[in-house]
Design a protein around this motif. Structure first.
Motif, PDB file in Angstrom:
ATOM      1  N   ASP A 148     -46.017  76.857  22.496  1.00 38.93           N
ATOM      2  CA  ASP A 148     -45.206  77.227  21.671  1.00 38.93           C
ATOM      3  C   ASP A 148     -45.856  77.483  19.809  1.00 38.93           C
ATOM      4  OD1 ASP A 148     -42.918  77.965  19.668  1.00 38.93           O
ATOM      5  OD2 ASP A 148     -43.339  75.885  19.123  1.00 38.93           O
ATOM      6  N   LYS A 149     -47.420  76.643  19.923  1.00 38.08           N
ATOM      7  CA  LYS A 149     -47.829  76.972  18.381  1.00 38.08           C
ATOM      8  C   LYS A 149     -49.114  78.482  19.003  1.00 38.08           C
ATOM      9  CE  LYS A 149     -51.801  74.915  15.696  1.00 38.08           C
ATOM     10  NZ  LYS A 149     -53.172  74.042  16.134  1.00 38.08           N
ATOM     11  N   LEU A 150     -48.657  78.713  20.437  1.00 41.89           N
ATOM     12  CA  LEU A 150     -49.938  80.519  20.181  1.00 41.89           C
ATOM     13  C   LEU A 150     -48.997  81.134  19.735  1.00 41.89           C
ATOM     14  CD1 LEU A 150     -52.562  81.893  21.226  1.00 41.89           C
ATOM     15  CD2 LEU A 150     -51.584  81.757  23.207  1.00 41.89           C
ATOM     16  N   TYR A 151     -47.812  81.453  20.307  1.00 41.66           N
ATOM     17  CA  TYR A 151     -46.870  82.067  19.951  1.00 41.66           C
ATOM     18  C   TYR A 151     -46.562  81.724  18.184  1.00 41.66           C
ATOM     19  CZ  TYR A 151     -42.063  83.860  18.483  1.00 41.66           C
ATOM     20  OH  TYR A 151     -41.298  84.901  18.262  1.00 41.66           O
ATOM     21  N   HIS A 152     -45.995  81.298  17.761  1.00 46.90           N
ATOM     22  CA  HIS A 152     -45.747  81.245  16.230  1.00 46.90           C
ATOM     23  C   HIS A 152     -47.336  81.831  15.400  1.00 46.90           C
ATOM     24  CE1 HIS A 152     -42.210  79.522  16.074  1.00 46.90           C
ATOM     25  NE2 HIS A 152     -42.745  78.637  16.568  1.00 46.90           N
ATOM     26  N   LEU A 153     -48.466  81.455  15.847  1.00 48.64           N
ATOM     27  CA  LEU A 153     -50.042  82.440  15.070  1.00 48.64           C
ATOM     28  C   LEU A 153     -49.779  83.686  15.167  1.00 48.64           C
ATOM     29  CD1 LEU A 153     -52.988  79.556  17.032  1.00 48.64           C
ATOM     30  CD2 LEU A 153     -51.888  80.236  14.506  1.00 48.64           C
ATOM     31  N   PHE A 154     -49.277  83.684  16.464  1.00 49.97           N
ATOM     32  CA  PHE A 154     -49.638  85.261  16.842  1.00 49.97           C
ATOM     33  C   PHE A 154     -48.309  86.197  15.407  1.00 49.97           C
ATOM     34  CE2 PHE A 154     -51.697  85.467  20.740  1.00 49.97           C
ATOM     35  CZ  PHE A 154     -51.988  86.556  20.877  1.00 49.97           C
ATOM     36  N   THR A 155     -47.168  85.278  15.421  1.00 49.81           N
ATOM     37  CA  THR A 155     -46.291  85.916  15.332  1.00 49.81           C
ATOM     38  C   THR A 155     -46.718  85.815  13.532  1.00 49.81           C
ATOM     39  OG1 THR A 155     -45.239  83.945  15.020  1.00 49.81           O
ATOM     40  CG2 THR A 155     -44.139  85.484  16.137  1.00 49.81           C
ATOM     41  N   GLY A 156     -47.131  85.009  12.941  1.00 50.92           N
ATOM     42  CA  GLY A 156     -47.940  84.111  11.931  1.00 50.92           C
ATOM     43  C   GLY A 156     -49.096  85.843  11.717  1.00 50.92           C
ATOM     44  N   ASN A 157     -49.979  85.740  12.236  1.00 48.34           N
ATOM     45  CA  ASN A 157     -50.622  86.831  11.681  1.00 48.34           C
ATOM     46  C   ASN A 157     -50.601  88.196  12.425  1.00 48.34           C
ATOM     47  OD1 ASN A 157     -53.322  85.823  11.914  1.00 48.34           O
ATOM     48  ND2 ASN A 157     -52.386  84.010  13.180  1.00 48.34           N
ATOM     49  N   HIS A 158     -48.805  88.889  12.878  1.00 51.90           N
ATOM     50  CA  HIS A 158     -48.335  90.173  12.240  1.00 51.90           C
ATOM     51  C   HIS A 158     -49.443  90.297  13.928  1.00 51.90           C
ATOM     52  CE1 HIS A 158     -46.184  88.773   8.629  1.00 51.90           C
ATOM     53  NE2 HIS A 158     -48.481  88.860   8.657  1.00 51.90           N
TER      54      HIS A 158
END
Length: 324
Positions: A148-158
Motif C-alpha cells: 500500500d505504501k508503494l502504491y502511494h509512492l507511485f501516485t505521489g511521484n506522478h
C-alpha cells in the motif's frame, strides 16, 4: 517488433554465381554484385535498423524503469551484500525478538491458500511439553502495508501505477497463539510442530519476502524560484555514484510534491516548502537479478514483454490509478 526472416543476399548471390560457366564473367559479376550492390544493401539495412531504433525510442515508455520484482528466501540465506534484492520488511533481517505471532509461508496454489485462511485456526504441538497450541490464522498485514505504501509512492511521484505481482505476498500468513479464552496472549516458540500432516507439507517457516527496492536517506540543496503570485522551491537530490542508468527512483517526502524532474545524476523536486526533512529515496533496481546462495525460489515481476505495439498502446492508453 515483429520477427522477420532476414534475407541472406550474400549466400544467394554466391549460389547464383555458380551457374555462370565463364570464369571471367563470374569474376566480373561477383565484383559487381558483392562489392557494389552488396554494400548498398548493407547500407540500406543499417539505415533501416537506425530508423527502427529511432521509432522505438520515440515511443519509449518512461515508466519502464519502475518494474517491481519479488522473491522469497529462507532467512538464514539472506545476503546483505546482494545489490539487487532487499527485504520488504526491514525487521525480517534484524535480530529475532519476542513477538506475539509467527509468520509462515504457504507453498500452495490460490485454492489451498484460501482454504487455509477460511479454516480460521491451526493446531500445533509444543515439542517440549506435548501440549496443543491453537493458532489464529490471518494474512500477514505488514507485507500488505508495504504494498500500500508503494502504491502511494507511485501516485505521489506522478508515476503511472502498473500494479505488482502479489503471488508471493498472498502466501504469507501470521499464526497468532490463542489462550483458552480465545484471545491473544502467548508468544510464539520455535519448538512446536504442526499437528495436521495435511498442512505440514505446505507450511514453510522462517521465510522472508524480498524485492528489488532499496531505500536510503539523502540530504537536499534547495533554491528559490519566484513566480507571479507565489513562490515555489526546488530541492536537488544527488544520486549515488553506483546508480544504473535504467534504474527508477521514487521520493518519499512529508510535503506534497508538485513535480519531479529527473536529470543526469540528480532528482529535482518542486514543492511549496522551503525546506525538506526526513527525505527517503527508493531505488528500483532493474536489469538482471543478482544471484546468491539459497536464492532459488521463483521471481515474480510486473515486467511486460517489450514490443512496438506495447509501447504504442502505452503511449495512447489510459491508466486507472487504483491499488488493485
Amino acid at each position: 517488433m515483429v520477427n522477420e526472416k532476414t534475407f541472406d543476399y550474400e549466400n544467394y548471390i554466391q549460389e547464383q554465381l555458380r551457374r555462370i560457366d565463364d570464369l571471367d564473367e563470374r569474376r566480373f559479376a561477383k565484383q559487381l554484385l558483392l562489392e557494389s550492390l552488396g554494400k548498398m544493401i548493407e547500407w540500406s539495412e543499417e539505415k533501416y535498423a537506425a530508423l527502427e531504433k529511432r521509432v522505438q525510442n520515440e515511443l519509449d515508455l518512461p515508466w519502464k524503469y519502475f518494474h517491481v520484482c519479488m522473491t522469497v528466501i529462507d532467512k538464514k540465506d539472506y545476503d546483505p551484500i546482494n545489490s539487487f534484492w532487499f527485504p520488504v520488511w526491514e525487521e525480517d533481517v534484524q535480530k529475532r525478538r519476542e513477538q506475539s505471532y509467527e509468520t509462515i509461508y504457504l507453498a500452495a496454489d490460490e485454492k489451498v491458500c484460501n482454504a487455509f485462511l477460511d479454516m480460521g485456526t491451526l493446531i500445533g504441538v509444543n515439542e517440549a511439553t506435548g501440549e496443543s497450541i491453537c493458532f489464529q490464522i490471518r494474512r500477514s498485514d505488514r507485507y500488505w502495508r508495504s504494498m500500500d505504501k508503494l502504491y502511494h509512492l507511485f501516485t505521489g511521484n506522478h508515476v503511472p501505477w502498473q500494479t505488482i505481482h502479489m503471488g508471493h505476498v498472498e502466501r504469507f500468513f501470521d499464526l497468532i497463539p490463542m489462550t483458552e479464552e480465545g484471545s491473544d496472549g502467548q508468544t510464539t516458540e520455535n519448538d512446536w510442530t504442526i499437528q495436521d500432516d495435511k498442512w505440514a507439507k505446505y507450511i514453510r517457516r522462517d521465510m522472508m519476502l524480498l524485492w528489488n527496492i532499496r531505500q536510503f536517506d539523502v540530504h537536499s540543496r534547495e533554491y528559490r524560484i519566484p513566480c507571479i503570485d507565489e513562490v515555489f522551491y526546488e530541492h536537488v537530490f544527488y544520486l549515488p555514484k553506483e546508480q544504473e542508468t535504467e534504474d527508477g527512483y521514487l521520493v518519499d517526502a512529508a510535503e506534497d510534491i508538485l513535480s519531479i524532474r529527473y536529470e543526469e545524476n540528480k532528482i529535482v523536486l518542486r514543492t511549496t516548502a522551503e525546506s525538506l526533512e526526513d527525505i527517503t529515496i527508493y531505488r528500483l533496481c532493474q536489469g538482471k537479478p543478482e544471484q546468491s546462495a539459497g536464492y532459488h525460489h521463483p521471481v515474480l515481476s510486473n515486467r511486460r514483454k517489450d514490443s512496438l505495439a506495447a509501447r504504442y498502446s502505452g503511449q495512447t492508453g489510459n491508466f486507472i490509478q487504483t491499488p488493485m
